[in-house]
Design a protein around this motif. Structure first.
Motif, mmCIF file in Angstrom:
data_model
loop_
_atom_site.group_PDB
_atom_site.id
_atom_site.type_symbol
_atom_site.label_atom_id
_atom_site.label_comp_id
_atom_site.label_asym_id
_atom_site.label_seq_id
_atom_site.Cartn_x
_atom_site.Cartn_y
_atom_site.Cartn_z
ATOM 1 N N ASN A 286 0.822 -1.230 0.000
ATOM 2 C CA ASN A 286 0.000 0.000 0.000
ATOM 3 C C ASN A 286 0.845 1.265 0.000
ATOM 4 O O ASN A 286 1.376 1.668 -1.021
ATOM 5 C CB ASN A 286 -1.065 -0.031 1.093
ATOM 6 N N THR A 287 1.018 1.957 1.146
ATOM 7 C CA THR A 287 1.796 3.201 1.175
ATOM 8 C C THR A 287 3.098 3.011 1.957
ATOM 9 O O THR A 287 3.583 3.946 2.592
ATOM 10 C CB THR A 287 0.971 4.330 1.821
ATOM 11 N N PHE A 288 3.673 1.808 1.930
ATOM 12 C CA PHE A 288 4.838 1.505 2.760
ATOM 13 C C PHE A 288 5.981 2.495 2.535
ATOM 14 O O PHE A 288 6.594 2.980 3.477
ATOM 15 C CB PHE A 288 5.350 0.094 2.457
ATOM 16 N N TYR A 289 6.313 2.767 1.284
ATOM 17 C CA TYR A 289 7.521 3.532 0.981
ATOM 18 C C TYR A 289 7.237 4.894 0.366
ATOM 19 O O TYR A 289 8.164 5.665 0.135
ATOM 20 C CB TYR A 289 8.427 2.720 0.053
ATOM 21 N N SER A 290 5.986 5.191 0.099
ATOM 22 C CA SER A 290 5.618 6.506 -0.415
ATOM 23 C C SER A 290 4.128 6.706 -0.187
ATOM 24 O O SER A 290 3.303 5.906 -0.650
ATOM 25 C CB SER A 290 5.939 6.642 -1.907
ATOM 26 N N ALA A 291 3.777 7.779 0.519
ATOM 27 C CA ALA A 291 2.371 8.045 0.830
ATOM 28 C C ALA A 291 1.578 8.441 -0.406
ATOM 29 O O ALA A 291 0.338 8.414 -0.386
ATOM 30 C CB ALA A 291 2.281 9.149 1.886
ATOM 31 N N LYS A 292 2.256 8.795 -1.488
ATOM 32 C CA LYS A 292 1.562 9.227 -2.696
ATOM 33 C C LYS A 292 0.945 8.062 -3.454
ATOM 34 O O LYS A 292 0.016 8.255 -4.240
ATOM 35 C CB LYS A 292 2.529 9.984 -3.615
ATOM 36 N N TYR A 293 1.483 6.871 -3.264
ATOM 37 C CA TYR A 293 1.045 5.723 -4.049
ATOM 38 C C TYR A 293 0.550 4.634 -3.093
ATOM 39 O O TYR A 293 1.283 4.177 -2.214
ATOM 40 C CB TYR A 293 2.187 5.191 -4.913
ATOM 41 N N GLY A 478 13.308 8.285 -6.883
ATOM 42 C CA GLY A 478 12.035 8.507 -6.204
ATOM 43 C C GLY A 478 12.098 9.511 -5.074
ATOM 44 O O GLY A 478 11.544 9.273 -4.004
ATOM 45 N N GLY A 479 12.782 10.627 -5.266
ATOM 46 C CA GLY A 479 12.862 11.649 -4.229
ATOM 47 C C GLY A 479 13.888 11.372 -3.155
ATOM 48 O O GLY A 479 13.823 11.969 -2.076
ATOM 49 N N HIS A 480 14.844 10.476 -3.418
ATOM 50 C CA HIS A 480 15.912 10.149 -2.476
ATOM 51 C C HIS A 480 17.266 10.480 -3.105
ATOM 52 O O HIS A 480 17.464 10.324 -4.311
ATOM 53 C CB HIS A 480 15.880 8.668 -2.097
ATOM 54 N N GLN A 481 18.187 10.921 -2.265
ATOM 55 C CA GLN A 481 19.538 11.230 -2.713
ATOM 56 C C GLN A 481 20.521 10.611 -1.724
ATOM 57 O O GLN A 481 20.676 11.088 -0.596
ATOM 58 C CB GLN A 481 19.759 12.747 -2.800
ATOM 59 N N ALA A 482 21.179 9.521 -2.127
ATOM 60 C CA ALA A 482 22.097 8.808 -1.246
ATOM 61 C C ALA A 482 23.518 9.340 -1.392
ATOM 62 O O ALA A 482 23.862 10.019 -2.361
ATOM 63 C CB ALA A 482 22.063 7.317 -1.546
ATOM 64 N N ASP A 483 24.340 8.994 -0.417
ATOM 65 C CA ASP A 483 25.740 9.422 -0.390
ATOM 66 C C ASP A 483 26.615 8.176 -0.285
ATOM 67 O O ASP A 483 26.621 7.494 0.733
ATOM 68 C CB ASP A 483 25.977 10.347 0.803
ATOM 69 N N ILE A 523 17.139 12.128 6.047
ATOM 70 C CA ILE A 523 16.511 13.347 6.537
ATOM 71 C C ILE A 523 16.011 14.189 5.362
ATOM 72 O O ILE A 523 16.474 14.046 4.225
ATOM 73 C CB ILE A 523 17.473 14.178 7.398
ATOM 74 N N MET A 524 15.056 15.065 5.670
ATOM 75 C CA MET A 524 14.496 15.968 4.660
ATOM 76 C C MET A 524 14.405 17.371 5.236
ATOM 77 O O MET A 524 13.941 17.562 6.365
ATOM 78 C CB MET A 524 13.103 15.502 4.230
ATOM 79 N N ASP A 525 14.844 18.345 4.447
ATOM 80 C CA ASP A 525 14.688 19.753 4.801
ATOM 81 C C ASP A 525 13.312 20.204 4.321
ATOM 82 O O ASP A 525 13.082 20.388 3.118
ATOM 83 C CB ASP A 525 15.785 20.586 4.144
ATOM 84 N N GLU A 530 12.365 22.055 -3.331
ATOM 85 C CA GLU A 530 12.090 20.690 -3.767
ATOM 86 C C GLU A 530 12.727 19.736 -2.761
ATOM 87 O O GLU A 530 13.828 19.227 -2.971
ATOM 88 C CB GLU A 530 12.633 20.445 -5.171
ATOM 89 N N PRO A 531 12.066 19.494 -1.634
ATOM 90 C CA PRO A 531 12.674 18.655 -0.599
ATOM 91 C C PRO A 531 12.849 17.212 -1.053
ATOM 92 O O PRO A 531 11.987 16.644 -1.725
ATOM 93 C CB PRO A 531 11.669 18.752 0.555
ATOM 94 N N VAL A 532 13.988 16.627 -0.708
ATOM 95 C CA VAL A 532 14.278 15.227 -1.010
ATOM 96 C C VAL A 532 14.842 14.574 0.253
ATOM 97 O O VAL A 532 15.382 15.251 1.139
ATOM 98 C CB VAL A 532 15.288 15.081 -2.171
ATOM 99 N N TRP A 533 14.708 13.253 0.340
ATOM 100 C CA TRP A 533 15.307 12.496 1.434
ATOM 101 C C TRP A 533 16.781 12.251 1.122
ATOM 102 O O TRP A 533 17.121 11.732 0.061
ATOM 103 C CB TRP A 533 14.581 11.167 1.610
ATOM 104 N N GLN A 534 17.652 12.613 2.048
ATOM 105 C CA GLN A 534 19.084 12.465 1.867
ATOM 106 C C GLN A 534 19.663 11.561 2.955
ATOM 107 O O GLN A 534 19.297 11.676 4.127
ATOM 108 C CB GLN A 534 19.786 13.828 1.929
ATOM 109 N N SER A 535 20.561 10.672 2.572
ATOM 110 C CA SER A 535 21.271 9.862 3.561
ATOM 111 C C SER A 535 22.502 10.635 4.028
ATOM 112 O O SER A 535 23.312 11.095 3.220
ATOM 113 C CB SER A 535 21.685 8.504 2.969
ATOM 114 N N VAL A 536 22.612 10.795 5.351
ATOM 115 C CA VAL A 536 23.676 11.618 5.918
ATOM 116 C C VAL A 536 24.225 10.960 7.174
ATOM 117 O O VAL A 536 23.598 10.082 7.774
ATOM 118 C CB VAL A 536 23.176 13.041 6.265
#
Length: 686
Positions: A286-293, A478-483, A523-525, A530-536
């Motif tokens: 259902n919406t496990f990884y994104s509330a939009k879908y 999908g709106g994520h930016q990893a490092d 985390i997301m600012d 255009e907020p994205v989830w970033q691994s930090v």
């Protein structure tokens, strides 16, 4: 672990704990006279044990049953120690406790541990994140019979066990850094699932069904000879799910099967164990990884193989093991809609070799060992580009990215064992090939002192690390930016406490402090255009916690009645401090259980008819963004569960009810949890 039995055994008179052959005090390697049975729904037992020098206040007029107990190992240190010697605390759920709980999966069972945070996105163990003492789901080591089965791709799929709950001997939860015992990834603790093999040929079958089209069935059969014991189990579970998508389609359904084969050869000189297991499941996400879908879907397939041995040569004990874990994962953002968004495919192979050795000498017991672990991933979107893409079975797609890394660890530990005092000190040295990591050293020390027959005081200082998962390093869609340059997490922890034991009341109180650096989080600012989830890597996080447990044997306290059997309550409090701006939203580390209270009451209504009532209160810090874009705080909630069973010599009938008062709540933002859930079933042993 196999240990040779002595021909002559000193009789110890014991008045607490269980008289089961798998209970903790079987480590004594002695005959034990057990006078009373006291079983907690979740007991805090010591890998470190109690003072068992002498307990002689037994009424000679009371009937006494003599039972010779098998040896069993509860691992709280690198070297196996007797129950009355070791200094590290371990939470243990034994076989009888597991059978009494109103749960359908191992994930559900761990909800009743006060120091464990179980965050489910779906019921029946569909997808669960589990953490310990305010950590994240990536920061614990998951083991099956002492074999590390952590998934380096992501911790979301770590609890896909191939074993049925009916063949679990016990579950061990080691709270706090466990790098000295279990190596890397055990930053805040470890959970070890230990299976059993019946020593007599036979088996068991079970069938249960209930709300939302739930149906589950399975069992095991074993064949035993003089030195060789083998067991095969299988089970199947399905459910229509408890929710529907906006379009009216099923989106929380589940179906999966498990199969597990295990064998054991034992003689007076050595022991060999072998395991092979499969776990396959598909579930509406259902919406496990994104509330939009709200119509996501995921399928996972995992296999486990392992070989363990123990050889005793004079005063030296050698314990080699080797294992191979294989897994595939397919995630569909739109169910059956590859034309809308390409499916994510991943394939992981993990190979490991471990050698642990120990010996006794004049100054105590010394253990040393080493472990090599190789983790290999091929994927459609994680890792570096592959020079030769690999075809994905059953599709026209290719694995065109991948990553391979190796980890080598060395262990050294020494234990000083005196009459009432134990000191266990050691270190682990770790080197990983990722990011050209240099060799790092992580020490630890545990101390315990036993006063009389009832009190024990303990203290510890331990350190550990955790390597980033492949998802944290490379998931940039999908709106994520990893490092990919993330550094390993590190943790330093202090703990001190006391434990009291008597025939009627058992209690424990501990205070702990965790200091972590380079903590990894998404985390997301929320103020960004255009907020994205970033691994930090967070710089520093400090946590202070208090955990307590009290259990009362009501039947011994009020022997004139037989209905009230046992009452137990556990509580854990955590407060974390970190320098984080108000505009930062976190997926993990800023969301933790500040308060968790668990209580259980065991009743015997009539002979053979038992009722267990479980209560759980949770208050979580943190917030989440709703589908409408509103930032909402997590709300506290209380849940009641119950299990009523009727036990006969070979058959058990039972009914279970979860979330009895139909409470609405979320463990993850925007992922609604099931309401009232009813199950009825039967077990038959042959």
């Amino acid at each position: 672990m196999y240990k040779s039995l002595f021909n002559k055994r000193e009789v110890v008179r014991f008045k607490q704990f269980s008289n089961k052959g798998y209970s903790l005090f079987s480590c004594l390697r002695k005959e034990v006279i057990v006078c009373t049975l006291s079983v907690a729904t979740l007991s805090h037992s010591m890998a470190a044990g109690e003072n068992i020098d002498s307990i002689s206040d037994i009424n000679p007029s009371e009937p006494v049953k003599e039972i010779r107990l098998d040896d069993v190992e509860i691992t709280g240190s690198r070297a196996p120690l007797m129950l009355g010697q070791a200094a590290r605390m371990v939470v243990v759920l034994d076989r009888e406790q597991i059978a009494q709980a109103p749960v359908q999966s191992i994930n559900d069972l761990l909800k009743y541990a006060a120091g464990v945070d179980v965050r489910q996105r779906g019921a029946i163990g569909a997808q669960t994140d589990i953490s310990i003492r305010g950590g994240t789901n990536e920061q614990i080591t998951i083991l099956l019979n002492g074999i590390n089965i952590c998934d380096p791709q992501t911790g979301h799929n770590a609890f896909d066990f191939p074993v049925d709950m009916s063949e679990i001997e016990r579950i061990e939860v080691l709270e706090g850094p466990a790098g000295r015992v279990y190596g890397t990834s055990s930053l805040v603790g470890a959970i070890n699932i230990v299976t059993r093999i019946d020593k007599k040929s036979g088996g068991q079958v079970h069938l249960e069904g209930g709300s939302y089209g739930y149906l589950s069935g399975g069992g095991y059969a074993n064949l035993s000879a003089k030195n060789v014991h083998q067991q095969l189990s299988a089970s199947y579970t399905r459910s229509d799910g408890f929710s529907r998508s906006k379009a009216g389609n099923i989106n929380a359904d589940y179906q999966g099967w498990k199969a597990f084969y295990q064998g054991q050869y034992v003689d007076s000189l050595f022991m060999i164990r072998w395991y092979a297991g499969l776990s396959s499941k598909g579930f509406g996400s259902n919406t496990f990884y994104s509330a939009k879908y709200d119509d996501q879907y995921e399928h996972t397939l995992k296999s486990y193989t392992a070989l363990q041995a123990e050889v005793q040569a004079s005063q030296f004990h050698f314990q080699p093991s080797m294992y191979w874990n294989h897994s595939t994962d397919c995630f569909e953002l739109f169910r059956d809609g590859a034309d809308k968004y390409p499916f994510n495919y991943h394939r992981t192979n993990v190979f490991g070799v471990n050698l642990n050795s120990y010996f006794d000498w004049l100054l105590g017991r010394t253990a040393f060992g080493a472990e090599f672990r190789n983790e290999d991933l091929v994927s459609g979107n994680l890792g570096e580009p592959l020079s030769k893409p690999l075809s994905i079975h059953g599709t026209d797609r290719f694995y065109d990215h991948g990553l391979n890394r190796s980890n080598i660890s060395f262990f050294l530990e020494h234990n000083i064992l005196l009459n009432h005092f134990t000191l266990s000190a050691g270190l682990t040295c770790v080197k990983n090939t990722w990011n050209e990591m240099t060799m790092r050293v992580y020490p630890g020390i545990d101390i315990s002192y036993r006063v009389g027959d009832h009190w024990k005081f303990f203290a510890s200082y331990n350190t550990s690390l955790r390597m980033p998962s492949f998802t944290e390093l490379y998931y940039s869609v999908g709106g994520h930016q990893a490092d990919k340059h993330l550094q390993p997490e590190e943790l330093h922890a202090l703990e001190a406490g006391t434990k009291y034991i008597s025939p009627i009341v058992n209690g424990r109180l501990s205070v702990y402090y965790h200091h972590s650096k380079n903590l990894i989080d998404w985390i997301m600012d929320t103020t960004a255009e255009e907020p994205v989830w970033q691994s930090v890597n967070h710089t520093k996080v400090d946590a202070i916690g208090v955990e307590t447990n009290v259990g009362v044997d009501l039947h011994q306290w009020f022997p004139q009645q037989s209905i009230l059997q046992r009452w137990e309550v556990s509580y854990n409090y955590i407060n974390q401090k970190k320098d984080t701006p108000a505009n930062i939203q976190s997926q993990y580390s800023l969301e933790y259980l500040r308060h968790k209270l668990v209580s259980t009451l065991q009743l015997q209504l009539l002979k053979g008819i038992d009722l267990n009532i479980n209560y759980r209160f949770q208050e979580r810090t943190g917030s989440y963004t709703t589908v409408d874009g509103v930032v909402a705080d997590y709300q506290p909630y209380s849940l009641f569960d119950a299990r009523l069973s009727w036990k006969m010599p070979s058959t058990e009938w039972y009914v279970e009810a979860n979330n009895i008062f139909n409470k609405e709540y979320v463990d993850y933002g925007n992922v609604r949890q099931p309401g009232f859930w009813f199950i009825a079933g039967v077990r038959y042993k042959f």
